[in-house]
Design a protein around this motif. Structure first.
Motif, PDB file in Angstrom:
ATOM      1  N   ASP A 160       0.809  -1.221   0.000  1.00  0.00           N
ATOM      2  CA  ASP A 160       0.000   0.000   0.000  1.00  0.00           C
ATOM      3  C   ASP A 160       0.838   1.266   0.000  1.00  0.00           C
ATOM      4  N   GLY A 161       2.162   1.115   0.011  1.00  0.00           N
ATOM      5  CA  GLY A 161       3.045   2.277  -0.086  1.00  0.00           C
ATOM      6  C   GLY A 161       3.037   3.183   1.127  1.00  0.00           C
ATOM      7  N   ASP A 162       2.656   2.657   2.324  1.00  0.00           N
ATOM      8  CA  ASP A 162       2.614   3.504   3.521  1.00  0.00           C
ATOM      9  C   ASP A 162       3.904   3.451   4.320  1.00  0.00           C
ATOM     10  N   GLY A 163       4.925   2.746   3.773  1.00  0.00           N
ATOM     11  CA  GLY A 163       6.207   2.676   4.467  1.00  0.00           C
ATOM     12  C   GLY A 163       6.266   1.628   5.544  1.00  0.00           C
ATOM     13  N   LYS A 164       5.279   0.743   5.599  1.00  0.00           N
ATOM     14  CA  LYS A 164       5.224  -0.290   6.626  1.00  0.00           C
ATOM     15  C   LYS A 164       4.989  -1.654   5.996  1.00  0.00           C
ATOM     16  N   VAL A 165       5.577  -2.685   6.595  1.00  0.00           N
ATOM     17  CA  VAL A 165       5.325  -4.068   6.205  1.00  0.00           C
ATOM     18  C   VAL A 165       4.841  -4.798   7.440  1.00  0.00           C
ATOM     19  N   ASP A 166       3.637  -5.360   7.369  1.00  0.00           N
ATOM     20  CA  ASP A 166       3.030  -5.978   8.555  1.00  0.00           C
ATOM     21  C   ASP A 166       3.562  -7.378   8.797  1.00  0.00           C
ATOM     22  N   ARG A 167       2.908  -8.047   9.777  1.00  0.00           N
ATOM     23  CA  ARG A 167       3.342  -9.390  10.174  1.00  0.00           C
ATOM     24  C   ARG A 167       3.375 -10.343   8.983  1.00  0.00           C
ATOM     25  N   GLU A 168       2.285 -10.368   8.207  1.00  0.00           N
ATOM     26  CA  GLU A 168       2.235 -11.267   7.057  1.00  0.00           C
ATOM     27  C   GLU A 168       3.291 -10.901   6.018  1.00  0.00           C
ATOM     28  N   GLY A 169       3.515  -9.607   5.859  1.00  0.00           N
ATOM     29  CA  GLY A 169       4.524  -9.165   4.910  1.00  0.00           C
ATOM     30  C   GLY A 169       5.926  -9.570   5.314  1.00  0.00           C
ATOM     31  N   ILE A 170       6.198  -9.551   6.638  1.00  0.00           N
ATOM     32  CA  ILE A 170       7.520  -9.958   7.113  1.00  0.00           C
ATOM     33  C   ILE A 170       7.760 -11.425   6.803  1.00  0.00           C
ATOM     34  N   LEU A 171       6.744 -12.251   7.032  1.00  0.00           N
ATOM     35  CA  LEU A 171       6.883 -13.679   6.734  1.00  0.00           C
ATOM     36  C   LEU A 171       7.078 -13.904   5.234  1.00  0.00           C
ATOM     37  N   GLN A 172       6.309 -13.181   4.399  1.00  0.00           N
ATOM     38  CA  GLN A 172       6.460 -13.332   2.949  1.00  0.00           C
ATOM     39  C   GLN A 172       7.806 -12.790   2.474  1.00  0.00           C
ATOM     40  N   MET A 173       8.297 -11.748   3.132  1.00  0.00           N
ATOM     41  CA  MET A 173       9.604 -11.202   2.788  1.00  0.00           C
ATOM     42  C   MET A 173      10.696 -12.232   3.055  1.00  0.00           C
ATOM     43  N   SER A 174      10.594 -12.934   4.174  1.00  0.00           N
ATOM     44  CA  SER A 174      11.581 -13.970   4.486  1.00  0.00           C
ATOM     45  C   SER A 174      11.487 -15.130   3.503  1.00  0.00           C
ATOM     46  N   GLU A 175      10.253 -15.472   3.094  1.00  0.00           N
ATOM     47  CA  GLU A 175      10.079 -16.523   2.091  1.00  0.00           C
ATOM     48  C   GLU A 175      10.708 -16.097   0.761  1.00  0.00           C
ATOM     49  N   GLY A 176      10.560 -14.812   0.412  1.00  0.00           N
ATOM     50  CA  GLY A 176      11.169 -14.315  -0.812  1.00  0.00           C
ATOM     51  C   GLY A 176      12.674 -14.392  -0.776  1.00  0.00           C
ATOM     52  N   LEU A 177      13.255 -14.050   0.376  1.00  0.00           N
ATOM     53  CA  LEU A 177      14.708 -14.154   0.521  1.00  0.00           C
ATOM     54  C   LEU A 177      15.175 -15.594   0.392  1.00  0.00           C
ATOM     55  N   LEU A 178      14.432 -16.512   1.016  1.00  0.00           N
ATOM     56  CA  LEU A 178      14.781 -17.934   0.906  1.00  0.00           C
ATOM     57  C   LEU A 178      14.652 -18.418  -0.536  1.00  0.00           C
ATOM     58  N   TYR A 179      13.576 -17.980  -1.225  1.00  0.00           N
ATOM     59  CA  TYR A 179      13.334 -18.394  -2.613  1.00  0.00           C
ATOM     60  C   TYR A 179      14.490 -17.975  -3.517  1.00  0.00           C
ATOM     61  N   ILE A 180      14.944 -16.737  -3.367  1.00  0.00           N
ATOM     62  CA  ILE A 180      16.019 -16.247  -4.237  1.00  0.00           C
ATOM     63  C   ILE A 180      17.341 -16.913  -3.898  1.00  0.00           C
ATOM     64  N   THR A 181      17.662 -16.994  -2.598  1.00  0.00           N
ATOM     65  CA  THR A 181      19.001 -17.445  -2.202  1.00  0.00           C
ATOM     66  C   THR A 181      19.189 -18.949  -2.360  1.00  0.00           C
ATOM     67  N   ARG A 182      18.135 -19.734  -2.167  1.00  0.00           N
ATOM     68  CA  ARG A 182      18.335 -21.181  -2.298  1.00  0.00           C
ATOM     69  C   ARG A 182      18.467 -21.620  -3.749  1.00  0.00           C
TER      70      ARG A 182
END
Length: 855
Positions: A615-637
């Protein structure tokens, strides 16, 4: 409008999409006789044709479509006709001693055509049954015939009672170019009137050798527009779509487009020397025709030199006639000439150069040694059909023959110009002098070609007359087959130039390159269109923007981690689609790749954070943090170790080597999750500790939830960009990831082994073929049909001759005969009449000469 779409659609219309695919029988039929796109060949048979008022017979073949009866003699230049079925008034069976079946066809204008069939009885019956059915189907359309014929001048010219003068071109209001007396306009009109009285007019005209000769000596002004649309075939398009031009004007009234803006710029530069285009009347007509064509064919819209051609047509045609003639020019006669890439013109320039080299080697060697570019002068010839080069009166003489014989005329006239001026051209050494000689020649076309000759007849021959003689006699060896062969030979060279130019143009027009180098931009361009081509199915329009599925294929080609689908790819797609179109253009892809491949660690972290800040409000919520970590794992593995050989700049994505990443990124991502929730901020703004002591007496599960803020939905929380950066910089591996590894995971390398199938080069190579390949195939098909007809005729001749005496008497009284009574219901009031056997048994002398008539 897509450049690729323009080329692809034009090629598809001509069956050139697949070079290995032969044109269908219907395509050959339409191309040969210039019939509408809806025409299909339903039946064909060998026959002899004659006009009832003469005793000259022409062997050939009859062809039948839904709306046309077509005849072509074995020698196509001797006799032919294209007769719309609505132009037939009566069909009668006639007696013949030499043939099993013979018909007499009376046209709308009272001309009687005798058709004597050659073939098996079953074939003749089948052809006649089909003709009968088509004639019945066309009865309803006959009501509109009289209205249509009211738009052609020959109908008014030969009418017994002249009432309404048909609307003509601008020449009626502003006079026609040239001196009518000097052009012998009245004499030409008299010759055409005599020919049309004996051989039909407009849609029912029979084209004998006289027809071709009358055109070559120049058309009279008042009939020029009608003959142009007749010989080009646009008259049949106009008949098939009687109200289209008017409906287009109503539908698009007041609407604007890019094509209209371009049209407005060129209106006042269209034949300014002609008085009509210095007035509102002429400019308005030109504007309407060009605008309506741009709406009807948006893939072409408006292109260079169209205004010159249409301005010329409007001098002799009304708006609707010029509209359909332009459509025929762009779609059939000169495919690819008037398009964004002008691929047809460029190809013909290379063909013209090859023909000059073949026919005038000394001149060609001189041009090469002097570095004189022939295309500098010849390109305008072809693109404007000589209208911008010659005086109008002579340019229109070239157009007379061009519409009749096709674009080989452009090559013949161009070669004749160089041959006549060859000696002077051998003395020049630069482009300026080359152009000056030819410009001076065009200005003096009205002068005597042999002013110092003692022969008075030679002194009276003008330079233009000499040009036409050289073009059509000395260069008669230039045939459609020769042009087609040269086009095929030079096609690849031209396509490579078009591809290179198109690529440079699109890359030059990018307003933001994202810091990518020119070699990288070139690779992105190639892979972008490779992905588009690979995803295209069937013959739908070629797109210049990619949807999500195509984006996945594109990304998998440049990043190893993108080979498996993941939510991160969809987030990346939406991040790059800043205008929310649901698709990505080349500019979007370049800007997006530039953002990932930047080497600034702070900007790289910010970009990754924004991907999850939906939403471009400068915040990433709980679900976003989990998805962000999944994205990092997806790219790095799925990413090669940056120190491994697979990650070197010279490695290829196609080298499927084992990945040796270890637990470096796995442990770092686990630590990232823990730290992100540890330093996350609660949404309610309270500065409470996220990890609280467990209350006594609580169950183990509830204690576990309270101890882990990530699992406690009652405590919403978020992280901001500064927090995200702090967490990343606290881990050495993640810091390395955003500093270099993420950018290095994008490998903009050429495909292994050079150019792959499906790249833009292959797209052009498969889409664009020489436009005359169809013409060559047409001739081959026609020759094959004629050969089969001759063999069949020879095989059946004996049977026909022995049975004709027995069958003729029976056929006269046989009410069940396939031809005998079908004519009774063809048209209202039509009756079957037996013609005199003596008339049908006339001798067959050779075709008459017309030299006296034309002297």
């Amino acid at each position: 409008m897509s450049l690729l779409s323009t080329i692809r659609n034009k090629a598809a219309q001509l069956s050139l999409f697949d070079p290995s695919e032969r044109p269908s029988r219907d395509q050959v039929f339409r191309q040969r006789f210039r019939l509408p796109d809806t025409a299909t060949l339903q039946a064909q048979i060998s026959a002899e044709f004659s006009i009832a008022s003469s005793n000259f017979y022409y062997p050939g073949r009859l062809f039948l479509s839904e709306a046309h009866l077509v005849f072509e003699a074995t020698d196509e230049h001797i006799c032919s006709f294209v007769l719309p079925l609505i132009g037939i008034r009566r069909v009668e069976r006639m007696a013949s001693k030499s043939y099993l079946f013979a018909l007499s066809v009376t046209t709308f204008h009272g001309l009687k055509l005798n058709l004597q069939f050659v073939g098996l009885r079953s074939q003749i019956e089948q052809f006649c049954d089909r003709l009968k059915a088509n004639l019945r189907d066309s009865v309803a359309d006959m009501r509109s015939l009289k209205k249509f014929l009211g738009t052609v001048y020959s109908e008014y010219m030969l009418a017994e009672k002249r009432e309404h003068v048909p609307e003509g071109g601008l020449g009626q209001l502003f006079k026609y170019p040239g001196d009518a007396k000097k052009l012998r306009d009245k004499s030409k009109m008299r010759l055409w009137a005599e020919y049309m009285r004996d051989h039909g007019r407009n849609i029912t005209i029979v084209r004998l050798q006289t027809f071709h000769k009358l055109i070559r000596v120049g058309l009279p002004n008042r009939l020029r527009g009608e003959i142009w649309e007749l010989t080009s075939g646009s008259i049949y398009q106009r008949m098939a779509n009687p109200n289209l031009y008017t409906s287009l004007q109503k539908e698009y009234a007041g609407r604007k487009s890019m094509a209209i803006e371009d049209i407005e710029k060129d209106l006042n530069r269209s034949l300014p020397e002609y008085p009509a285009y210095q007035s509102d009347e002429g400019i308005d007509r030109l504007r309407r025709v060009l605008t309506m064509y741009s709406w009807r064919n948006p893939e072409v819209g408006y292109c260079q030199a169209m205004n010159i051609v249409v301005a010329s047509l409007l001098i002799y045609m009304n708006e609707e006639q010029a509209f359909w003639c332009l459509s025929t020019l762009c779609d059939t006669l000169l495919p690819g000439y008037y398009s964004q890439t002008m691929y047809g013109t460029l190809l013909d320039q290379r063909v013209f150069e090859a023909l000059v080299e073949k026919t005038m080697p000394i001149l060609w060697d001189h041009l090469v040694k002097s570095d004189i570019q022939l295309s500098v002068v010849s390109l305008p010839w072809f693109l404007s059909l000589f209208i911008n080069s010659m005086p109008l009166t002579y340019a229109f003489r070239v157009l007379d023959v061009f519409f009749l014989e096709g674009n080989k005329v452009l090559f013949q006239v161009g070669l004749a110009i160089l041959r006549i001026n060859g000696e002077e051209l051998l003395d020049v050494s630069d482009d300026g002098a080359f152009i000056s000689i030819l410009k001076d020649y065009f200005a003096k076309l009205d002068d005597s070609a042999h002013p110092n000759s003692h022969n008075e007849k030679l002194r009276n021959v003008t330079k233009f007359q000499e040009l036409m003689v050289v073009a059509f006699k000395e260069f008669s060896v230039i045939t459609d087959d020769m042009v087609a062969e040269q086009r095929k030979k030079h096609k690849n060279h031209v396509l490579e130039g078009i591809e290179s130019f198109t690529k440079r143009t699109q890359l030059r027009n990018l307003h933001h390159v994202g810091g990518l180098s020119q070699p990288q931009l070139s690779i992105v361009y190639d892979r972008f269109y490779q992905a588009l081509q690979s995803s295209r199915l069937g013959l739908g329009p070629v797109q210049t923007s990619m949807d999500f599925e195509t984006f996945q294929a594109f990304l998998a080609g440049i990043a190893r981690w993108a080979r498996e689908p993941h939510d991160f790819q969809r987030r990346l797609f939406h991040r790059w689609d800043e205008e929310l179109r649901g698709s990505l253009a080349l500019q979007d892809v370049v800007a997006g790749l530039g953002s990932i491949m930047q080497r600034d660690i702070m900007a790289s972290m910010a970009y990754f954070f924004e991907i999850y800040d939906e939403d471009g409000d400068g915040k990433v919520d709980r679900e976003g943090i989990l998805q962000m970590s999944e994205g990092l794992l997806y790219i790095t593995r799925n990413m090669a170790d940056p120190l491994s050989p697979a990650a070197s700049p010279n490695s290829s994505l196609t080298d499927d080597k084992p990945l040796d990443v270890g637990d470096k990124y796995l442990s770092s991502v686990s630590a990232f999750i823990k730290r992100a929730f540890e330093y996350a901020s609660p949404d309610d703004g309270e500065d409470d500790n996220l990890i609280e002591p467990v209350e006594s007496g609580a169950s183990a599960s509830s204690s576990k939830v309270k101890a882990n803020a990530a699992l406690d939905p009652s405590h919403p929380l978020h992280i901001t960009l500064p927090t995200f950066r702090m967490v990343v910089l606290a881990d050495e591996a993640l810091e390395q990831f955003f500093a270099a590894d993420f950018a290095a995971s994008i490998k903009l390398l050429p495909a292994k082994g050079g150019r792959e199938k499906g790249t833009l080069r292959d797209l052009f190579d498969s889409l664009v073929s020489d436009s005359m390949r169809v013409a060559g195939e047409v001739k081959r098909r026609i020759d094959e049909m004629e050969r089969q007809a001759r063999e069949q005729a020879e095989a059946n001749a004996a049977a026909a001759n022995t049975s004709v005496a027995n069958t003729t008497a029976d056929d006269d009284d046989d009410d069940d005969d396939a031809v005998g009574d079908y004519d009774r219901d063809v048209l209202a009031g039509a009756e079957v009449e037996d013609l005199s056997r003596a008339e049908a048994a006339a001798a067959r002398p050779r075709a008459p000469s017309v030299d006296d008539m034309l002297s």
